[in-house]
Design an enzyme around this catalytic site. Structure first.
Site, PDB file in Angstrom:
ATOM      1  N   ARG A   1      -0.347  -8.875  13.251  1.00  0.00           N
ATOM      2  CA  ARG A   1      -0.932  -7.903  12.310  1.00  0.00           C
ATOM      3  C   ARG A   1      -1.806  -8.620  11.282  1.00  0.00           C
ATOM      4  O   ARG A   1      -2.842  -8.101  10.875  1.00  0.00           O
ATOM      5  CB  ARG A   1       0.182  -7.100  11.634  1.00  0.00           C
ATOM      6  CG  ARG A   1       0.818  -6.096  12.588  1.00  0.00           C
ATOM      7  CD  ARG A   1       2.153  -5.598  12.097  1.00  0.00           C
ATOM      8  NE  ARG A   1       2.064  -4.835  10.873  1.00  0.00           N
ATOM      9  CZ  ARG A   1       3.101  -4.630  10.054  1.00  0.00           C
ATOM     10  NH1 ARG A   1       4.281  -5.121  10.338  1.00  0.00           N
ATOM     11  NH2 ARG A   1       2.926  -3.917   8.968  1.00  0.00           N
TER      12      ARG A   1
ATOM     13  N   ARG B   1      -9.717   1.279   8.478  1.00  0.00           N
ATOM     14  CA  ARG B   1      -9.213  -0.053   8.759  1.00  0.00           C
ATOM     15  C   ARG B   1     -10.211  -0.880   9.546  1.00  0.00           C
ATOM     16  O   ARG B   1      -9.939  -2.009   9.918  1.00  0.00           O
ATOM     17  CB  ARG B   1      -7.980   0.107   9.613  1.00  0.00           C
ATOM     18  CG  ARG B   1      -6.742  -0.482   9.019  1.00  0.00           C
ATOM     19  CD  ARG B   1      -5.699  -0.160  10.030  1.00  0.00           C
ATOM     20  NE  ARG B   1      -4.499  -0.863   9.846  1.00  0.00           N
ATOM     21  CZ  ARG B   1      -3.460  -0.381   9.206  1.00  0.00           C
ATOM     22  NH1 ARG B   1      -3.501   0.764   8.616  1.00  0.00           N
ATOM     23  NH2 ARG B   1      -2.352  -1.080   9.182  1.00  0.00           N
TER      24      ARG B   1
ATOM     25  N   ARG C   1      11.775  -5.470   4.500  1.00  0.00           N
ATOM     26  CA  ARG C   1      11.493  -4.046   4.248  1.00  0.00           C
ATOM     27  C   ARG C   1      12.481  -3.133   4.982  1.00  0.00           C
ATOM     28  O   ARG C   1      12.844  -3.377   6.127  1.00  0.00           O
ATOM     29  CB  ARG C   1      10.079  -3.704   4.717  1.00  0.00           C
ATOM     30  CG  ARG C   1       9.841  -2.196   4.684  1.00  0.00           C
ATOM     31  CD  ARG C   1       8.410  -1.788   4.814  1.00  0.00           C
ATOM     32  NE  ARG C   1       7.760  -2.317   5.991  1.00  0.00           N
ATOM     33  CZ  ARG C   1       6.447  -2.260   6.193  1.00  0.00           C
ATOM     34  NH1 ARG C   1       5.670  -1.731   5.276  1.00  0.00           N
ATOM     35  NH2 ARG C   1       5.926  -2.760   7.286  1.00  0.00           N
TER      36      ARG C   1
ATOM     37  N   ARG D   1      11.394  -1.344  10.534  1.00  0.00           N
ATOM     38  CA  ARG D   1      10.318  -0.964  11.462  1.00  0.00           C
ATOM     39  C   ARG D   1      10.217  -1.941  12.632  1.00  0.00           C
ATOM     40  O   ARG D   1      10.384  -3.146  12.460  1.00  0.00           O
ATOM     41  CB  ARG D   1       8.976  -0.927  10.705  1.00  0.00           C
ATOM     42  CG  ARG D   1       8.758   0.407  10.025  1.00  0.00           C
ATOM     43  CD  ARG D   1       7.577   0.458   9.110  1.00  0.00           C
ATOM     44  NE  ARG D   1       6.351  -0.145   9.610  1.00  0.00           N
ATOM     45  CZ  ARG D   1       5.198  -0.122   8.932  1.00  0.00           C
ATOM     46  NH1 ARG D   1       5.135   0.485   7.759  1.00  0.00           N
ATOM     47  NH2 ARG D   1       4.129  -0.703   9.416  1.00  0.00           N
TER      48      ARG D   1
ATOM     49  N   LYS E   1       0.836  -1.219   0.000  1.00  0.00           N
ATOM     50  CA  LYS E   1       0.000   0.000   0.000  1.00  0.00           C
ATOM     51  C   LYS E   1       0.870   1.268   0.000  1.00  0.00           C
ATOM     52  O   LYS E   1       0.644   2.179  -0.792  1.00  0.00           O
ATOM     53  CB  LYS E   1      -0.930   0.016   1.228  1.00  0.00           C
ATOM     54  CG  LYS E   1      -1.880  -1.172   1.290  1.00  0.00           C
ATOM     55  CD  LYS E   1      -2.816  -1.088   2.477  1.00  0.00           C
ATOM     56  CE  LYS E   1      -2.133  -1.152   3.827  1.00  0.00           C
ATOM     57  NZ  LYS E   1      -1.366  -2.387   4.102  1.00  0.00           N
TER      58      LYS E   1
HETATM   59  P1  AP5 Z   1       4.792  -1.594   1.746  1.00  0.00           P
HETATM   60  O1  AP5 Z   1       4.460  -0.742   0.577  1.00  0.00           O
HETATM   61  O2  AP5 Z   1       5.552  -0.979   2.866  1.00  0.00           O
HETATM   62  O3  AP5 Z   1       3.477  -2.363   2.279  1.00  0.00           O
HETATM   63  P2  AP5 Z   1       2.235  -1.815   3.093  1.00  0.00           P
HETATM   64  O4  AP5 Z   1       1.038  -2.495   2.554  1.00  0.00           O
HETATM   65  O5  AP5 Z   1       2.241  -0.315   3.108  1.00  0.00           O
HETATM   66  O6  AP5 Z   1       2.602  -2.396   4.498  1.00  0.00           O
HETATM   67  P3  AP5 Z   1       2.459  -1.765   5.942  1.00  0.00           P
HETATM   68  O7  AP5 Z   1       3.194  -2.723   6.843  1.00  0.00           O
HETATM   69  O8  AP5 Z   1       2.925  -0.329   5.989  1.00  0.00           O
HETATM   70  O9  AP5 Z   1       0.953  -1.827   6.159  1.00  0.00           O
HETATM   71  P4  AP5 Z   1       0.256  -1.830   7.482  1.00  0.00           P
HETATM   72  O10 AP5 Z   1      -1.129  -1.626   6.997  1.00  0.00           O
HETATM   73  O11 AP5 Z   1       0.484  -2.998   8.345  1.00  0.00           O
HETATM   74  O12 AP5 Z   1       0.990  -0.640   8.286  1.00  0.00           O
HETATM   75  P5  AP5 Z   1       0.663   0.911   8.499  1.00  0.00           P
HETATM   76  O13 AP5 Z   1       1.923   1.646   8.334  1.00  0.00           O
HETATM   77  O14 AP5 Z   1      -0.539   1.343   7.736  1.00  0.00           O
HETATM   78  O15 AP5 Z   1       5.602  -2.861   1.162  1.00  0.00           O
HETATM   79  C1  AP5 Z   1       6.151  -3.847   2.041  1.00  0.00           C
HETATM   80  C2  AP5 Z   1       7.499  -4.336   1.480  1.00  0.00           C
HETATM   81  O16 AP5 Z   1       7.248  -5.016   0.249  1.00  0.00           O
HETATM   82  C3  AP5 Z   1       8.481  -3.210   1.139  1.00  0.00           C
HETATM   83  O17 AP5 Z   1       9.784  -3.607   1.480  1.00  0.00           O
HETATM   84  C4  AP5 Z   1       8.360  -3.036  -0.380  1.00  0.00           C
HETATM   85  O18 AP5 Z   1       9.590  -2.603  -0.967  1.00  0.00           O
HETATM   86  C5  AP5 Z   1       8.001  -4.449  -0.811  1.00  0.00           C
HETATM   87  N1  AP5 Z   1       7.137  -4.480  -1.990  1.00  0.00           N
HETATM   88  C6  AP5 Z   1       6.073  -3.666  -2.269  1.00  0.00           C
HETATM   89  N2  AP5 Z   1       5.509  -4.023  -3.437  1.00  0.00           N
HETATM   90  C7  AP5 Z   1       6.219  -5.085  -3.889  1.00  0.00           C
HETATM   91  C8  AP5 Z   1       6.114  -5.909  -5.060  1.00  0.00           C
HETATM   92  N3  AP5 Z   1       5.180  -5.696  -6.001  1.00  0.00           N
HETATM   93  N4  AP5 Z   1       7.000  -6.928  -5.191  1.00  0.00           N
HETATM   94  C9  AP5 Z   1       7.960  -7.148  -4.247  1.00  0.00           C
HETATM   95  N5  AP5 Z   1       8.116  -6.400  -3.135  1.00  0.00           N
HETATM   96  C10 AP5 Z   1       7.255  -5.387  -2.971  1.00  0.00           C
HETATM   97  O19 AP5 Z   1       0.220   0.896  10.040  1.00  0.00           O
HETATM   98  C11 AP5 Z   1       1.149   0.609  11.064  1.00  0.00           C
HETATM   99  C12 AP5 Z   1       0.418   0.578  12.402  1.00  0.00           C
HETATM  100  O20 AP5 Z   1      -0.172   1.879  12.648  1.00  0.00           O
HETATM  101  C13 AP5 Z   1      -0.767  -0.396  12.497  1.00  0.00           C
HETATM  102  O21 AP5 Z   1      -0.345  -1.709  12.840  1.00  0.00           O
HETATM  103  C14 AP5 Z   1      -1.606   0.268  13.597  1.00  0.00           C
HETATM  104  O22 AP5 Z   1      -1.072   0.011  14.866  1.00  0.00           O
HETATM  105  C15 AP5 Z   1      -1.446   1.736  13.282  1.00  0.00           C
HETATM  106  N6  AP5 Z   1      -2.495   2.234  12.372  1.00  0.00           N
HETATM  107  C16 AP5 Z   1      -2.304   2.753  11.121  1.00  0.00           C
HETATM  108  N7  AP5 Z   1      -3.490   3.102  10.572  1.00  0.00           N
HETATM  109  C17 AP5 Z   1      -4.443   2.791  11.491  1.00  0.00           C
HETATM  110  C18 AP5 Z   1      -5.867   2.903  11.506  1.00  0.00           C
HETATM  111  N8  AP5 Z   1      -6.526   3.393  10.438  1.00  0.00           N
HETATM  112  N9  AP5 Z   1      -6.529   2.472  12.603  1.00  0.00           N
HETATM  113  C19 AP5 Z   1      -5.871   2.000  13.666  1.00  0.00           C
HETATM  114  N10 AP5 Z   1      -4.529   1.855  13.722  1.00  0.00           N
HETATM  115  C20 AP5 Z   1      -3.820   2.254  12.647  1.00  0.00           C
END
Ligand code: AP5
Length: 222
Positions: A172, A88, A128, A161, A13
């Protein structure tokens, strides 16, 4: 255009949000990035959010919703936005619908679901690395920087991270299945959901997403 990216942790994402937002010319709003910025600055919001993030749990809805409400009221988000990581939960989605009605008499144009399986998620998250200064996302195998540990874009340090440890990733994924996956049905029933195959090279995934958005914005560059 008002769009949302949904998908499991590690689906790509954050990676795609950057490219899609540039194509569509809207601000990218990532709740994960906003929380992480607050954590690194040691703000009261960051101190509170960190307890949940470190376990891989969701930050409570009321805290998250207040933060997003403030962000969506900023002028740059009035004409459109791309939300990464919000909503979410179904209650967050309901609040977003209300907020859009109240602030701009509008609704979401599209929700893109990035579809990828758990094994791929684990491979992606365990390798990552993120730039401490510009937040550019890298992967040690799939998208490595030219110099180990250094961001190609601005020379910033790359870090792993805290929530990318094996046990936290497992939690997660469970939290996603329980709390976030129901959003897919919620948005499908409103006719705004488009599923995107998020496997294969990053550029191919971006192209699939842009192709899916073109019917809504025909002038999108290839
Ligand atoms: P990446 O693009 O970083 O993936 P992502 O889907 O963004 O993963 P996240 O871990 O950031 O999602 P998340 O939803 O768990 O965390 P968030 O930060 O929102 O890609 C991952 C890896 O894959 C990278 O190394 C990339 O290079 C690689 N990659 C990408 N595409 C690829 C491809 N096509 N092929 C190969 N490799 C590839 O949230 C973190 C925390 O914040 C949550 O756990 C929660 O505690 C809190 N939080 C955030 N939003 C909320 C909410 N709305 N409500 C409550 N808590 C929240």
């Amino acid at each position: 255009m008002r769009l949302v990216l949904v998908g499991p942790p590690g689906a790509g994402k954050g990676t795609q949000a950057q490219f899609i937002a540039e194509h569509v010319d809207v601000p990218k709003i990532s709740t994960g990035d906003i929380f992480r910025a607050n954590v690194s600055q040691g703000t009261p919001l960051g101190v509170l959010a960190k307890q949940f993030m470190d376990r891989g749990d969701l930050v409570p809805d009321d805290i998250t919703i207040d933060m997003v409400r403030d962000r969506l009221q900023q002028p740059d988000a009035r004409a459109g936005f791309l939300l990464d990581g919000f909503p979410r939960t179904v209650p967050q989605a309901q609040v977003l619908d209300d907020l859009l009605r109240e602030t701009s008499y509008s609704k979401l144009d599209v929700v893109l679901e990035l579809v990828v399986d758990d094994d791929e998620v684990i491979r992606r998250l365990s390798g990552r690395r993120t730039c401490r200064t510009c937040n550019r996302i890298w992967h040690v195998d799939f998208d490595p920087p030219q110099k180990d540990g250094i961001c190609d874009v601005d020379g910033g340090d790359l870090y792993q991270r805290d929530d990318d440890q094996a046990e936290t990733i497992a939690n997660r994924l469970e939290v996603y299945a329980e709390s976030t996956a129901p959003l897919v049905a919620y948005y499908a029933s409103r006719g705004v959901l488009i599923g995107i195959d998020a496997t294969g090279p990053v550029d191919d995934v971006t192209q699939r997403a842009i192709d899916a958005l073109r019917p809504m914005q025909p002038n999108l560059a290839r």
